[in-house]
Design a protein around this motif. Structure first.
Motif, mmCIF file in Angstrom:
data_model
loop_
_atom_site.group_PDB
_atom_site.id
_atom_site.type_symbol
_atom_site.label_atom_id
_atom_site.label_comp_id
_atom_site.label_asym_id
_atom_site.label_seq_id
_atom_site.Cartn_x
_atom_site.Cartn_y
_atom_site.Cartn_z
ATOM 1 N N UNK A 144 3.511 12.523 -1.972
ATOM 2 C CA UNK A 144 4.351 12.334 -0.807
ATOM 3 C C UNK A 144 4.753 10.860 -0.780
ATOM 4 N N UNK A 145 5.251 10.421 0.349
ATOM 5 C CA UNK A 145 5.645 9.020 0.456
ATOM 6 C C UNK A 145 5.132 8.432 1.756
ATOM 7 N N UNK A 146 4.825 7.138 1.690
ATOM 8 C CA UNK A 146 4.443 6.414 2.894
ATOM 9 C C UNK A 146 5.302 5.166 3.015
ATOM 10 N N UNK A 147 5.408 4.693 4.231
ATOM 11 C CA UNK A 147 6.041 3.403 4.495
ATOM 12 C C UNK A 147 4.919 2.441 4.874
ATOM 13 N N UNK A 148 4.917 1.301 4.216
ATOM 14 C CA UNK A 148 3.848 0.339 4.426
ATOM 15 C C UNK A 148 4.430 -1.066 4.360
ATOM 16 N N UNK A 149 3.839 -1.971 5.119
ATOM 17 C CA UNK A 149 4.331 -3.350 5.181
ATOM 18 C C UNK A 149 3.321 -4.289 4.520
ATOM 19 N N UNK A 150 3.845 -5.223 3.733
ATOM 20 C CA UNK A 150 3.014 -6.253 3.111
ATOM 21 C C UNK A 150 3.773 -7.563 3.146
ATOM 22 N N UNK A 151 3.163 -8.589 3.708
ATOM 23 C CA UNK A 151 3.776 -9.917 3.838
ATOM 24 C C UNK A 151 5.122 -9.858 4.555
ATOM 25 N N UNK A 157 6.568 3.896 -0.723
ATOM 26 C CA UNK A 157 5.870 4.140 -1.987
ATOM 27 C C UNK A 157 5.289 5.538 -2.051
ATOM 28 N N UNK A 158 5.097 6.012 -3.286
ATOM 29 C CA UNK A 158 4.494 7.331 -3.486
ATOM 30 C C UNK A 158 3.006 7.271 -3.174
ATOM 31 N N UNK A 159 2.519 8.391 -2.596
ATOM 32 C CA UNK A 159 1.113 8.446 -2.205
ATOM 33 C C UNK A 159 0.549 9.845 -2.437
ATOM 34 N N UNK A 181 -0.638 3.972 -10.633
ATOM 35 C CA UNK A 181 0.439 3.337 -9.881
ATOM 36 C C UNK A 181 0.889 4.133 -8.657
ATOM 37 N N UNK A 182 0.046 5.026 -8.178
ATOM 38 C CA UNK A 182 0.304 5.785 -6.960
ATOM 39 C C UNK A 182 -0.800 5.474 -5.978
ATOM 40 N N UNK A 183 -0.434 5.280 -4.712
ATOM 41 C CA UNK A 183 -1.411 4.976 -3.689
ATOM 42 C C UNK A 183 -2.192 6.226 -3.322
ATOM 43 N N UNK A 184 -3.500 6.121 -3.267
ATOM 44 C CA UNK A 184 -4.345 7.203 -2.785
ATOM 45 C C UNK A 184 -4.771 6.811 -1.388
#
Length: 188
Positions: A144-151, A157-159, A181-184
């Motif tokens: 699936x996909x998530x929206x995430x913020x960094x800096x 990104x795919x999750x 390269x996929x977020x778990x």
């Protein structure tokens, strides 16, 4: 060349000699900095007092001495005719010299901010919280996909998840680790 200094009293001459000498040395340092002159020679003029070992700024260094003398000398020259008390003039000149060192420190900090590495590294997302954008299938059964913020920058990104049930859109998740390269992620 310096005939105008012969008719001044000794304190005024001292301020002029310090100002001109420091200016010449400052100019020399600046030229060497821009042409890369710091690579030659094996001696170091910086005192390593370990005052703040984790900072790139050293209080006792040749560069700071030159900055102090630059402010001290030119401050004395500038205010010599304005301030009657020579003791007060020297105190003002010392304050101006310290101000030059502080100004240099501030400028170096601003320049160092420009060298920060703000490249996106997916490893920096571990432990961060994001929001599901596209449903994440259960038991690592799909992506699936998530929206995430960094800096301060948002990323989509795919999750995947190891959870027993799907994680639907709009749920908050925390990044546990990275697999291929996929977020778990896990539901919060």
């Amino acid at each position: 060349m310096f005939e105008f200094l012969q008719h001044l009293d000794s304190l005024h001459q001292g301020f002029w000699y310090i100002a001109l000498g420091a200016s010449l040395f400052f100019l020399f340092q600046t030229v060497l900095t821009f042409i890369g002159g710091h690579h030659g020679g094996d001696f170091s003029t910086d005192f390593d007092g370990n005052l703040h070992h984790d900072t790139p700024f050293q209080l006792f260094s040749l560069r700071n001495l030159v900055n102090f003398l630059l402010g001290f000398g030119w401050g004395g020259v500038a205010f010599y005719n304005s301030i009657e008390s020579k003791t007060f003039l020297i105190i003002i000149s010392v304050i101006i010299g310290i101000g030059f060192v502080v100004l240099f420190f501030f400028l170096i900090l601003q320049i160092l901010k420009l060298t920060e590495d703000n490249t996106f590294k997916v490893e920096n997302l571990i432990g961060k919280v994001g929001e599901v954008y596209l449903t994440i299938p259960a038991k690592m059964g799909g992506k699936g996909k998530i929206q995430i913020s960094l800096n301060g920058t948002n990323h989509e990104l795919q999750a995947m998840t190891e959870a027993e049930e799907n994680i639907p859109s709009s749920h908050s998740v925390r990044v546990i680790y990275i697999y291929d390269e996929t977020l778990v992620v896990a539901k919060i």
